[in-house]
Design an enzyme around this catalytic site. Structure first.
Site, PDB file in Angstrom:
ATOM      1  NE  ARG A 102      -2.112   1.826   7.627  1.00  0.00           N
ATOM      2  CZ  ARG A 102      -1.308   1.472   6.624  1.00  0.00           C
ATOM      3  NH1 ARG A 102      -0.042   1.842   6.616  1.00  0.00           N
ATOM      4  NH2 ARG A 102      -1.780   0.750   5.629  1.00  0.00           N
ATOM      5  NE  ARG A 162       3.643  -2.501  -3.281  1.00  0.00           N
ATOM      6  CZ  ARG A 162       3.428  -1.518  -2.414  1.00  0.00           C
ATOM      7  NH1 ARG A 162       4.042  -0.377  -2.547  1.00  0.00           N
ATOM      8  NH2 ARG A 162       2.603  -1.690  -1.420  1.00  0.00           N
ATOM      9  CE  LYS A 213       6.571  -0.579   2.430  1.00  0.00           C
ATOM     10  NZ  LYS A 213       5.632  -1.479   3.112  1.00  0.00           N
ATOM     11  NE  ARG A 234      -2.204  -3.332   1.609  1.00  0.00           N
ATOM     12  CZ  ARG A 234      -2.347  -2.590   2.712  1.00  0.00           C
ATOM     13  NH1 ARG A 234      -3.505  -2.591   3.359  1.00  0.00           N
ATOM     14  NH2 ARG A 234      -1.357  -1.856   3.153  1.00  0.00           N
ATOM     15  NE  ARG A 287      -3.551   2.604   3.224  1.00  0.00           N
ATOM     16  CZ  ARG A 287      -2.284   2.279   2.934  1.00  0.00           C
ATOM     17  NH1 ARG A 287      -1.289   3.019   3.410  1.00  0.00           N
ATOM     18  NH2 ARG A 287      -2.001   1.238   2.182  1.00  0.00           N
TER      19      ARG A 287
HETATM   20  P1  AP5 Z   1       3.216   2.040   8.384  1.00  0.00           P
HETATM   21  O1  AP5 Z   1       4.435   2.819   8.682  1.00  0.00           O
HETATM   22  O2  AP5 Z   1       2.004   2.772   7.905  1.00  0.00           O
HETATM   23  O3  AP5 Z   1       3.592   0.779   7.424  1.00  0.00           O
HETATM   24  P2  AP5 Z   1       3.952   0.708   5.885  1.00  0.00           P
HETATM   25  O4  AP5 Z   1       5.019  -0.323   5.745  1.00  0.00           O
HETATM   26  O5  AP5 Z   1       4.225   2.071   5.335  1.00  0.00           O
HETATM   27  O6  AP5 Z   1       2.587   0.090   5.355  1.00  0.00           O
HETATM   28  P3  AP5 Z   1       1.664   0.409   4.099  1.00  0.00           P
HETATM   29  O7  AP5 Z   1       0.395  -0.367   4.352  1.00  0.00           O
HETATM   30  O8  AP5 Z   1       1.498   1.862   3.855  1.00  0.00           O
HETATM   31  O9  AP5 Z   1       2.458  -0.233   2.972  1.00  0.00           O
HETATM   32  P4  AP5 Z   1       1.948  -0.834   1.716  1.00  0.00           P
HETATM   33  O10 AP5 Z   1       3.246  -1.124   1.089  1.00  0.00           O
HETATM   34  O11 AP5 Z   1       1.001  -1.958   1.748  1.00  0.00           O
HETATM   35  O12 AP5 Z   1       0.971   0.291   1.126  1.00  0.00           O
HETATM   36  P5  AP5 Z   1       1.191   1.420   0.036  1.00  0.00           P
HETATM   37  O13 AP5 Z   1       0.518   2.622   0.517  1.00  0.00           O
HETATM   38  O14 AP5 Z   1       2.611   1.486  -0.386  1.00  0.00           O
HETATM   39  O15 AP5 Z   1       2.831   1.208   9.714  1.00  0.00           O
HETATM   40  C1  AP5 Z   1       1.699   0.360   9.736  1.00  0.00           C
HETATM   41  C2  AP5 Z   1       1.032   0.426  11.129  1.00  0.00           C
HETATM   42  O16 AP5 Z   1       1.922  -0.128  12.114  1.00  0.00           O
HETATM   43  C3  AP5 Z   1       0.732   1.867  11.618  1.00  0.00           C
HETATM   44  O17 AP5 Z   1      -0.463   1.849  12.351  1.00  0.00           O
HETATM   45  C4  AP5 Z   1       1.944   2.218  12.511  1.00  0.00           C
HETATM   46  O18 AP5 Z   1       1.586   3.145  13.506  1.00  0.00           O
HETATM   47  C5  AP5 Z   1       2.279   0.843  13.099  1.00  0.00           C
HETATM   48  N1  AP5 Z   1       3.710   0.658  13.367  1.00  0.00           N
HETATM   49  C6  AP5 Z   1       4.750   1.044  12.571  1.00  0.00           C
HETATM   50  N2  AP5 Z   1       5.926   0.666  13.136  1.00  0.00           N
HETATM   51  C7  AP5 Z   1       5.603   0.002  14.293  1.00  0.00           C
HETATM   52  C8  AP5 Z   1       6.380  -0.654  15.327  1.00  0.00           C
HETATM   53  N3  AP5 Z   1       7.736  -0.710  15.268  1.00  0.00           N
HETATM   54  N4  AP5 Z   1       5.723  -1.224  16.352  1.00  0.00           N
HETATM   55  C9  AP5 Z   1       4.364  -1.186  16.427  1.00  0.00           C
HETATM   56  N5  AP5 Z   1       3.564  -0.564  15.485  1.00  0.00           N
HETATM   57  C10 AP5 Z   1       4.196   0.009  14.443  1.00  0.00           C
HETATM   58  O19 AP5 Z   1       0.393   0.809  -1.222  1.00  0.00           O
HETATM   59  C11 AP5 Z   1      -1.011   0.748  -1.283  1.00  0.00           C
HETATM   60  C12 AP5 Z   1      -1.437   0.242  -2.656  1.00  0.00           C
HETATM   61  O20 AP5 Z   1      -0.993   1.154  -3.695  1.00  0.00           O
HETATM   62  C13 AP5 Z   1      -0.863  -1.119  -3.079  1.00  0.00           C
HETATM   63  O21 AP5 Z   1      -1.613  -2.209  -2.574  1.00  0.00           O
HETATM   64  C14 AP5 Z   1      -0.912  -1.012  -4.612  1.00  0.00           C
HETATM   65  O22 AP5 Z   1      -2.212  -1.251  -5.096  1.00  0.00           O
HETATM   66  C15 AP5 Z   1      -0.569   0.450  -4.862  1.00  0.00           C
HETATM   67  N6  AP5 Z   1       0.887   0.650  -5.044  1.00  0.00           N
HETATM   68  C16 AP5 Z   1       1.715   1.379  -4.249  1.00  0.00           C
HETATM   69  N7  AP5 Z   1       2.967   1.340  -4.708  1.00  0.00           N
HETATM   70  C17 AP5 Z   1       2.953   0.574  -5.831  1.00  0.00           C
HETATM   71  C18 AP5 Z   1       3.959   0.153  -6.748  1.00  0.00           C
HETATM   72  N8  AP5 Z   1       5.246   0.501  -6.591  1.00  0.00           N
HETATM   73  N9  AP5 Z   1       3.586  -0.633  -7.786  1.00  0.00           N
HETATM   74  C19 AP5 Z   1       2.302  -0.975  -7.976  1.00  0.00           C
HETATM   75  N10 AP5 Z   1       1.299  -0.631  -7.127  1.00  0.00           N
HETATM   76  C20 AP5 Z   1       1.623   0.143  -6.063  1.00  0.00           C
END
Ligand code: AP5
Length: 221
Positions: free
Chosen positions: A129, A90, A15, A173, A162
């Site tokens: 990552r 979410r 994402k 997660r 991270r």
């Molecule tokens: P990346 O693009 O970083 O993936 P992402 O989907 O953004 O993953 P996140 O881990 O950031 O999402 P998340 O939803 O768990 O975490 P968030 O920060 O929102 O890609 C991942 C890896 O794959 C990278 O190394 C990239 O290079 C690689 N890659 C990408 N595309 C690729 C491809 N096509 N082929 C190969 N490799 C590829 O949330 C963290 C925490 O915050 C949550 O656990 C929660 O505690 C809190 N939080 C955040 N939002 C909320 C909410 N709305 N409500 C409540 N708690 C929340």
């Protein structure tokens, strides 16, 4: 009316990677709830302190805190023409709060692309990552390694892993995603906003599919 994109998908589906690419083309900001929480954490704010324990465990931060933080961010002038939302909503409560907020402003969601990847792929990607602590550029030791180990290609900053990218927390997660976030797939499907994207292609291929889906949604719009 602006373009409002709600990027859905499990942790690690790409994402953030895709949102960063869309920003340049669409000229609207990328708002990631995870990045907002990490910013509060690094600044040591009260909100950051409250979010910390949930994030470390791979659980969701409570809805009231999250909704206020994101609505505050998207109420700024730079989001008047639209926004790319990543990681928010979410839960159903968050999705309803977003709908209400947009309605008040005469806006609505353009599209909710769901980037689909398997659980094994999520585990593989997230444990490999690395993120730049200065500019936030995202790397992957398997698919997209930096030229020099531990150093950002873009700005020369240090790369870090991270805290929630360890296998145990990633598994939790994913559990949280299935339990709390997957109901949103039905929510957006019922509103004819859901478009499924194969997230196991290359970054470029996923980007092209997203571009086409967004273009079609805007034309329908
Ligand atoms: P990346 O693009 O970083 O993936 P992402 O989907 O953004 O993953 P996140 O881990 O950031 O999402 P998340 O939803 O768990 O975490 P968030 O920060 O929102 O890609 C991942 C890896 O794959 C990278 O190394 C990239 O290079 C690689 N890659 C990408 N595309 C690729 C491809 N096509 N082929 C190969 N490799 C590829 O949330 C963290 C925490 O915050 C949550 O656990 C929660 O505690 C809190 N939080 C955040 N939002 C909320 C909410 N709305 N409500 C409540 N708690 C929340």
């Amino acid at each position: 009316m602006g373009t409002v994109i709600v990027l859905l998908g499990p942790p690690g589906s790409g994402k953030g990677t895709q949102a960063k690419r869309l920003v340049e083309e669409l000229g609207i900001p990328h708002v990631s709830s995870g990045d907002l929480f990490r910013h509060h954490l690094s600044e040591g704010t009260e909100l950051g302190k409250r979010a910390k324990s949930y994030m470390e465990k791979g659980e969701l931060v409570p809805d009231d805190v999250t909704v206020d933080m994101v609505i505050d961010r998207i109420s700024r002038p730079d989001c008047e023409e639209g926004v790319i939302l990543d990681g928010f909503p979410r839960t159903l409560t968050q999705a309803e709060a977003l709908d209400e907020e947009l309605e008040e402003r005469g806006q609505s969601i353009t599209i909710a692309p769901l980037i689909q990847v398997s659980d094994d792929e999520v585990m593989r990607r997230l444990t490999a990552r690395r993120v730049c602590e200065d500019c936030g550029a995202v790397y992957n030791l398997i698919f997209n390694p930096p030229e020099e180990e531990g150093v950002c290609d873009v700005c020369g900053g240090d790369l870090y892993q991270r805290e929630d990218d360890n296998p145990e927390t990633v598994r939790h997660r994913l559990y949280t995603y299935y339990k709390e976030t997957s109901p949103l797939i039905g929510y957006y499907f019922a509103r004819d906003l859901l478009v499924r994207i194969d997230g196991e292609q290359t970054v470029e291929e996923v980007h092209q599919d997203l571009q086409e889906a967004i273009k079609a949604a805007k034309e329908q719009g």
